[in-house]
Design a protein around this motif. Structure first.
Motif, PDB file in Angstrom:
ATOM      1  N   THR A 105      18.327  78.543 -25.636  1.00  0.00           N
ATOM      2  CA  THR A 105      18.291  80.035 -25.967  1.00  0.00           C
ATOM      3  C   THR A 105      18.441  80.669 -24.422  1.00  0.00           C
ATOM      4  N   LEU A 106      19.114  81.926 -24.363  1.00  0.00           N
ATOM      5  CA  LEU A 106      19.367  82.439 -23.220  1.00  0.00           C
ATOM      6  C   LEU A 106      18.540  83.666 -22.999  1.00  0.00           C
ATOM      7  N   ASP A 107      17.575  83.899 -22.118  1.00  0.00           N
ATOM      8  CA  ASP A 107      17.148  85.141 -22.101  1.00  0.00           C
ATOM      9  C   ASP A 107      17.290  85.815 -20.771  1.00  0.00           C
ATOM     10  N   THR A 108      18.469  86.769 -20.801  1.00  0.00           N
ATOM     11  CA  THR A 108      18.874  87.055 -19.496  1.00  0.00           C
ATOM     12  C   THR A 108      18.158  88.299 -18.865  1.00  0.00           C
ATOM     13  N   ALA A 109      17.309  88.881 -19.690  1.00  0.00           N
ATOM     14  CA  ALA A 109      16.564  90.057 -19.254  1.00  0.00           C
ATOM     15  C   ALA A 109      15.270  89.177 -18.372  1.00  0.00           C
ATOM     16  N   GLY A 110      14.937  88.157 -19.076  1.00  0.00           N
ATOM     17  CA  GLY A 110      13.717  87.401 -18.233  1.00  0.00           C
ATOM     18  C   GLY A 110      14.264  86.481 -17.140  1.00  0.00           C
ATOM     19  N   GLY A 111      15.686  86.068 -17.328  1.00  0.00           N
ATOM     20  CA  GLY A 111      16.167  85.276 -16.419  1.00  0.00           C
ATOM     21  C   GLY A 111      16.122  83.634 -16.523  1.00  0.00           C
ATOM     22  N   LEU A 112      15.894  83.445 -17.657  1.00  0.00           N
ATOM     23  CA  LEU A 112      15.571  82.035 -18.097  1.00  0.00           C
ATOM     24  C   LEU A 112      16.679  81.457 -19.082  1.00  0.00           C
ATOM     25  N   VAL A 113      16.891  80.234 -18.899  1.00  0.00           N
ATOM     26  CA  VAL A 113      17.637  79.621 -20.248  1.00  0.00           C
ATOM     27  C   VAL A 113      16.505  78.592 -20.884  1.00  0.00           C
ATOM     28  N   ARG A 114      16.286  78.392 -21.920  1.00  0.00           N
ATOM     29  CA  ARG A 114      15.561  77.488 -22.590  1.00  0.00           C
ATOM     30  C   ARG A 114      16.104  76.438 -23.122  1.00  0.00           C
ATOM     31  N   VAL A 115      15.618  75.038 -22.769  1.00  0.00           N
ATOM     32  CA  VAL A 115      16.043  73.968 -23.485  1.00  0.00           C
ATOM     33  C   VAL A 115      15.001  73.149 -24.272  1.00  0.00           C
ATOM     34  N   GLU A 116      15.154  72.981 -25.581  1.00  0.00           N
ATOM     35  CA  GLU A 116      14.391  72.356 -26.462  1.00  0.00           C
ATOM     36  C   GLU A 116      15.040  71.171 -27.110  1.00  0.00           C
ATOM     37  N   VAL A 117      14.281  69.964 -26.917  1.00  0.00           N
ATOM     38  CA  VAL A 117      14.925  68.680 -27.606  1.00  0.00           C
ATOM     39  C   VAL A 117      13.874  68.191 -28.615  1.00  0.00           C
ATOM     40  N   ALA A 118      14.213  68.143 -29.831  1.00  0.00           N
ATOM     41  CA  ALA A 118      13.132  67.591 -30.819  1.00  0.00           C
ATOM     42  C   ALA A 118      13.725  66.267 -31.287  1.00  0.00           C
ATOM     43  N   ASP A 119      12.671  65.574 -31.482  1.00  0.00           N
ATOM     44  CA  ASP A 119      12.812  64.262 -32.216  1.00  0.00           C
ATOM     45  C   ASP A 119      11.710  63.983 -33.046  1.00  0.00           C
ATOM     46  N   ALA A 120      12.061  62.794 -34.031  1.00  0.00           N
ATOM     47  CA  ALA A 120      11.385  62.577 -35.236  1.00  0.00           C
ATOM     48  C   ALA A 120       9.859  61.696 -34.656  1.00  0.00           C
ATOM     49  N   ALA A 121       9.795  61.018 -33.722  1.00  0.00           N
ATOM     50  CA  ALA A 121       8.927  60.240 -33.418  1.00  0.00           C
ATOM     51  C   ALA A 121       7.540  60.888 -32.940  1.00  0.00           C
ATOM     52  N   SER A 122       6.596  60.454 -33.525  1.00  0.00           N
ATOM     53  CA  SER A 122       5.298  61.289 -32.993  1.00  0.00           C
ATOM     54  C   SER A 122       4.753  60.284 -32.021  1.00  0.00           C
TER      55      SER A 122
END
Length: 138
Positions: A65-82
């Protein structure tokens, strides 16, 4: 942007390439500091999902996700292992082996990072990087 990948080294490479392409479509060329930093973080988190979070028959997911107003790019990586213990901090010492430094890189490049459990199973490791070169690092 959200996509799922086979939990394999090839899937991790595809996730990194997709992140670079996605940023390029948003005016951050592959040679920019932002794109290079995001590619490295996506590569490290995806590699961790493949190596430590792989569950047979399950994929890992990437969300950007890109938040140009906040000046950030957010990276999320999800996996199935608990995990018994979610990653909360980068290791404080360098291991003697060839691996184990990925979260140190994420910590150095991200303004913020952490992890959250996923329900019913798994975890998401996330990182927020500054869109202004040099300002997201600690």
């Amino acid at each position: 942007m959200a996509a799922r990948f086979v939990a394999s080294p090839r899937g991790a490479r595809r996730a990194r390439r997709l992140a670079v392409t996605w940023l390029e479509e948003r005016s951050y060329p592959p040679s920019s500091e932002v794109s290079c930093a995001v590619a490295l973080v996506v590569g490290e988190l995806a590699a961790n999902a493949v190596q430590h979070g792989r569950v047979p028959g399950r994929e890992f997911a990437l969300r950007l996700t890109l938040d140009t107003a906040g000046g950030l790019v957010r990276v999320e990586v999800a996996d199935a292992a608990s995990a018994k213990r979610l990653p909360t901090a980068a290791p404080t010492s360098y291991p003697e082996g060839e691996s184990g430094r990925g979260l140190l890189l994420v910590d150095a490049l991200a303004a913020h990072w952490g992890s959250t459990p996923r329900h019913p199973l798994g975890k998401t490791v996330w990182a927020e990087l500054s869109l202004t070169a040099g300002e997201g690092t600690r």
